[in-house]
Design a protein around this motif. Structure first.
Motif, mmCIF file in Angstrom:
data_model
loop_
_atom_site.group_PDB
_atom_site.id
_atom_site.type_symbol
_atom_site.label_atom_id
_atom_site.label_comp_id
_atom_site.label_asym_id
_atom_site.label_seq_id
_atom_site.Cartn_x
_atom_site.Cartn_y
_atom_site.Cartn_z
ATOM 1 N N ALA A 41 -3.654 -17.242 -30.643
ATOM 2 C CA ALA A 41 -4.177 -17.869 -29.428
ATOM 3 C C ALA A 41 -5.537 -17.265 -29.075
ATOM 4 O O ALA A 41 -6.331 -17.880 -28.369
ATOM 5 C CB ALA A 41 -3.199 -17.682 -28.274
ATOM 6 N N GLY A 106 -17.834 -22.289 -27.738
ATOM 7 C CA GLY A 106 -16.392 -22.188 -27.525
ATOM 8 C C GLY A 106 -16.021 -22.930 -26.255
ATOM 9 O O GLY A 106 -16.850 -23.615 -25.641
ATOM 10 N N THR A 107 -14.794 -22.756 -25.835
ATOM 11 C CA THR A 107 -14.299 -23.476 -24.658
ATOM 12 C C THR A 107 -15.026 -23.028 -23.388
ATOM 13 O O THR A 107 -15.353 -23.852 -22.528
ATOM 14 C CB THR A 107 -12.778 -23.243 -24.525
ATOM 15 N N THR A 108 -15.279 -21.735 -23.270
ATOM 16 C CA THR A 108 -15.933 -21.229 -22.058
ATOM 17 C C THR A 108 -17.271 -21.930 -21.849
ATOM 18 O O THR A 108 -17.542 -22.468 -20.761
ATOM 19 C CB THR A 108 -16.160 -19.699 -22.178
ATOM 20 N N HIS A 136 -6.493 -20.191 -17.691
ATOM 21 C CA HIS A 136 -7.486 -19.240 -18.211
ATOM 22 C C HIS A 136 -8.681 -19.139 -17.256
ATOM 23 O O HIS A 136 -9.093 -20.144 -16.690
ATOM 24 C CB HIS A 136 -7.951 -19.704 -19.594
ATOM 25 N N ALA A 138 -11.656 -18.913 -17.910
ATOM 26 C CA ALA A 138 -12.743 -19.776 -18.380
ATOM 27 C C ALA A 138 -12.644 -21.175 -17.782
ATOM 28 O O ALA A 138 -13.618 -21.931 -17.775
ATOM 29 C CB ALA A 138 -12.691 -19.875 -19.904
ATOM 30 N N HIS A 194 -2.176 -20.904 -22.044
ATOM 31 C CA HIS A 194 -2.419 -19.806 -22.989
ATOM 32 C C HIS A 194 -1.489 -18.614 -22.746
ATOM 33 O O HIS A 194 -1.460 -17.701 -23.563
ATOM 34 C CB HIS A 194 -3.880 -19.359 -22.916
ATOM 35 N N ASP A 218 -8.791 -28.661 -20.864
ATOM 36 C CA ASP A 218 -9.017 -27.452 -21.659
ATOM 37 C C ASP A 218 -8.011 -27.494 -22.805
ATOM 38 O O ASP A 218 -6.810 -27.290 -22.596
ATOM 39 C CB ASP A 218 -8.801 -26.226 -20.770
ATOM 40 N N ALA A 220 -8.137 -25.621 -25.571
ATOM 41 C CA ALA A 220 -8.331 -24.440 -26.427
ATOM 42 C C ALA A 220 -7.065 -24.080 -27.204
ATOM 43 O O ALA A 220 -7.145 -23.613 -28.333
ATOM 44 C CB ALA A 220 -8.770 -23.248 -25.579
ATOM 45 N N GLN A 221 -5.896 -24.304 -26.590
ATOM 46 C CA GLN A 221 -4.649 -23.913 -27.258
ATOM 47 C C GLN A 221 -3.915 -25.086 -27.892
ATOM 48 O O GLN A 221 -2.765 -24.919 -28.319
ATOM 49 C CB GLN A 221 -3.718 -23.185 -26.270
ATOM 50 N N SER A 243 -12.212 -24.702 -28.643
ATOM 51 C CA SER A 243 -12.890 -23.658 -29.418
ATOM 52 C C SER A 243 -12.611 -23.888 -30.895
ATOM 53 O O SER A 243 -11.447 -23.862 -31.309
ATOM 54 C CB SER A 243 -12.357 -22.272 -29.048
ATOM 55 N N HIS A 245 -13.188 -21.796 -33.185
ATOM 56 C CA HIS A 245 -12.700 -20.551 -33.801
ATOM 57 C C HIS A 245 -11.200 -20.355 -33.639
ATOM 58 O O HIS A 245 -10.594 -19.551 -34.329
ATOM 59 C CB HIS A 245 -13.460 -19.338 -33.251
ATOM 60 N N LYS A 246 -10.581 -21.092 -32.710
ATOM 61 C CA LYS A 246 -9.114 -21.030 -32.589
ATOM 62 C C LYS A 246 -8.464 -22.078 -33.494
ATOM 63 O O LYS A 246 -7.248 -22.206 -33.532
ATOM 64 C CB LYS A 246 -8.689 -21.280 -31.143
HETATM 65 N N1 PMP Z 1 -9.104 -21.703 -22.270
HETATM 66 C C1 PMP Z 1 -7.975 -21.281 -22.849
HETATM 67 C C2 PMP Z 1 -6.687 -21.985 -22.516
HETATM 68 C C3 PMP Z 1 -8.001 -20.229 -23.749
HETATM 69 O O1 PMP Z 1 -6.871 -19.814 -24.307
HETATM 70 C C4 PMP Z 1 -9.245 -19.617 -24.057
HETATM 71 C C5 PMP Z 1 -9.341 -18.463 -25.032
HETATM 72 N N2 PMP Z 1 -8.329 -17.531 -24.955
HETATM 73 C C6 PMP Z 1 -10.402 -20.093 -23.437
HETATM 74 C C7 PMP Z 1 -10.288 -21.143 -22.559
HETATM 75 C C8 PMP Z 1 -11.737 -19.502 -23.737
HETATM 76 O O2 PMP Z 1 -12.112 -19.786 -25.067
HETATM 77 P P1 PMP Z 1 -13.389 -19.123 -25.727
HETATM 78 O O3 PMP Z 1 -13.200 -17.650 -25.645
HETATM 79 O O4 PMP Z 1 -13.376 -19.630 -27.126
HETATM 80 O O5 PMP Z 1 -14.580 -19.571 -24.980
#
Ligand code: PMP
Length: 408
Positions: A41, A106-108, A136, A138, A194, A218, A220-221, A243, A245-246
């Protein structure tokens, strides 16, 4: 117990052969059988196909994108542009002629770009937005920043909290009806949580807010872990932010997909500069790899491991599972509305979570043990998160359970 031990599913035997073959494609994982990477994750491991695509690109056509007119530059431009289309295809975008894809780190960065460049100009005085205060960080800060930016211009926007159910960690869709009003202009929601690993059932948010309110997801997961299909009416969202990278691509990659049907089209402001060409090349290779492996099959594998871990861990005395207490993937009646996706987070009654993280690493398990970047979480009250991907095995889960039981 061997790494090829099948899961007790209808396709268990076939899946375990398939999984063993896939695991061999991850050099870092396959090269360290004494370790277990249980932190996907945070970021995923990379298959050889992704590493090779990067190497091939850098040794055959490395150049800048959208600038030169010679073959390496043209090839790079073509790779970047066609990867936008590849992202749409991967997400089963029903209207690729209308939507847009913007690459981010990435997601952020993706969520912040949506907030700054799309939401701020879209909102007016007296508007309300609904955002998650226990997802998260972010996925909270950008919306609060947008509110502050607007306040500085004399535009007053109310930020309301998406309500949660306290036990499961799901959004409380009943209570949602009380915070949605005629001035609700935007909702930010998470696809898979997450910390709790649950599908947050965004279709229920859509049902409450109605057909006109834009929703930013979001993802990301979820992207790379389970099928994310925008042609599914249950996923009627306007932004998907993830993201790379995930999802098996290199660090520093991610994307915003924008449907562009509600509100103005999404066009990030200003000069964009040189894109992360290598990251984008890796993302394309990663999406190809994931599609070939099969997101459905990946999700089935990790759901099986998650069920095994959750259903056994909850019977080991001193552990408290966060979020939904049981793995509902095991219960077909509930599975459609809620299931854990490859994330299991817990605490030991007596051992602080950071100590537990160190103990687990002394047995070869790489887990996350802290407050998990959860908005509003008390940094002193950490937890241990086990997060899985397709390279993880039944044997790793059983080994982990043995160690956890020995600490009971
Ligand atoms: N949202 C969620 C649900 C996440 O799990 C994460 C990363 N753990 C992020 C946003 C942020 O992703 P990133 O670090 O790739 O910007």
């Amino acid at each position: 117990m061997s790494a090829a031990q099948p899961l007790p599913t209808a396709d268990g035997e076939k899946d375990s052969l398939w999984q063993r073959e896939l695991r061999q494609q991850f050099p870092l994982v396959a090269g360290h059988p004494e370790l277990a990477y249980l932190d996907s994750a945070a970021t995923s491991q990379k298959p050889r196909a992704v590493l090779e695509a990067v190497q091939t690109y850098l040794t055959t056509s490395n150049a800048n994108a959208g600038r030169g007119t010679y073959p390496w530059a043209n090839r790079t431009t073509e790779l970047v542009e066609s990867t936008r289309e590849r992202v749409k295809e991967f997400l089963h975008d029903p209207e690729p002629g209308r939507s847009g894809v913007h690459f981010t780190s990435g997601t952020t960065e993706g969520l912040r770009t949506v907030a700054r460049d799309w939401l701020v100009p879209y909102l007016g005085d007296g508007d309300e937005i609904l955002v998650p205060f226990a997802d998260h960080r972010a996925h909270l800060e950008p919306w609060l920043e947008a509110q502050r930016l607007l306040a500085g211009r004399g535009i007053d926007v109310q930020v309301r909290a998406l309500p949660y159910q306290t036990v499961s960690g799901d959004y409380d869709h009943r209570a949602l009806g009380e915070v949605v009003g005629p001035r609700t202009r935007f909702v930010a929601a998470t696809h898979v949580h997450h910390v709790y690993g649950g599908d947050m059932n965004v279709h229920r948010i859509r049902a409450v807010v109605g057909p006109d309110v834009p929703i930013c997801l979001d993802a990301a997961q979820s992207v790379g872990h389970l099928p994310v299909r925008l042609d599914d009416p249950a996923l009627d969202v306007d932004f998907v932010v993830f993201s790379g990278h995930k999802a098996m691509a290199l660090p520093g990659t991610g994307a915003v997909w924008a449907r562009n049907t509600r509100g103005p089209a999404f066009r990030p402001d200003g000069w964009q500069g040189t894109p992360n060409t290598v990251g984008i090349v890796s993302l394309r290779a990663a999406l190809d790899w994931l599609d070939a492996a099969g997101p459905d099959r990946i999700a089935r594998w990790t759901a099986g491991l998650t069920t095994r871990l959750t259903d056994r861990l909850r019977h080991i005395g001193p552990y408290e599972l966060l979020g939904c207490p049981a793995s509902l993937a095991a219960d077909s009646a509930l599975a459609a509305s809620q299931r854990r996706h490859g994330i299991v987070t817990f605490r030991h009654r007596d051992i602080p979570s950071d100590d537990l993280g160190f103990i687990l690493f002394s047995h070869g398990f790489m887990v996350r043990a802290d407050s998990l970047c959860q908005a509003g979480a008390d940094p002193r009250e950490g937890s241990v998160r086990v997060s899985l991907h397709v390279y993880n095995t039944v044997e790793e889960i059983d080994r982990l359970l043995t160690v956890l039981a020995s600490l009971a």
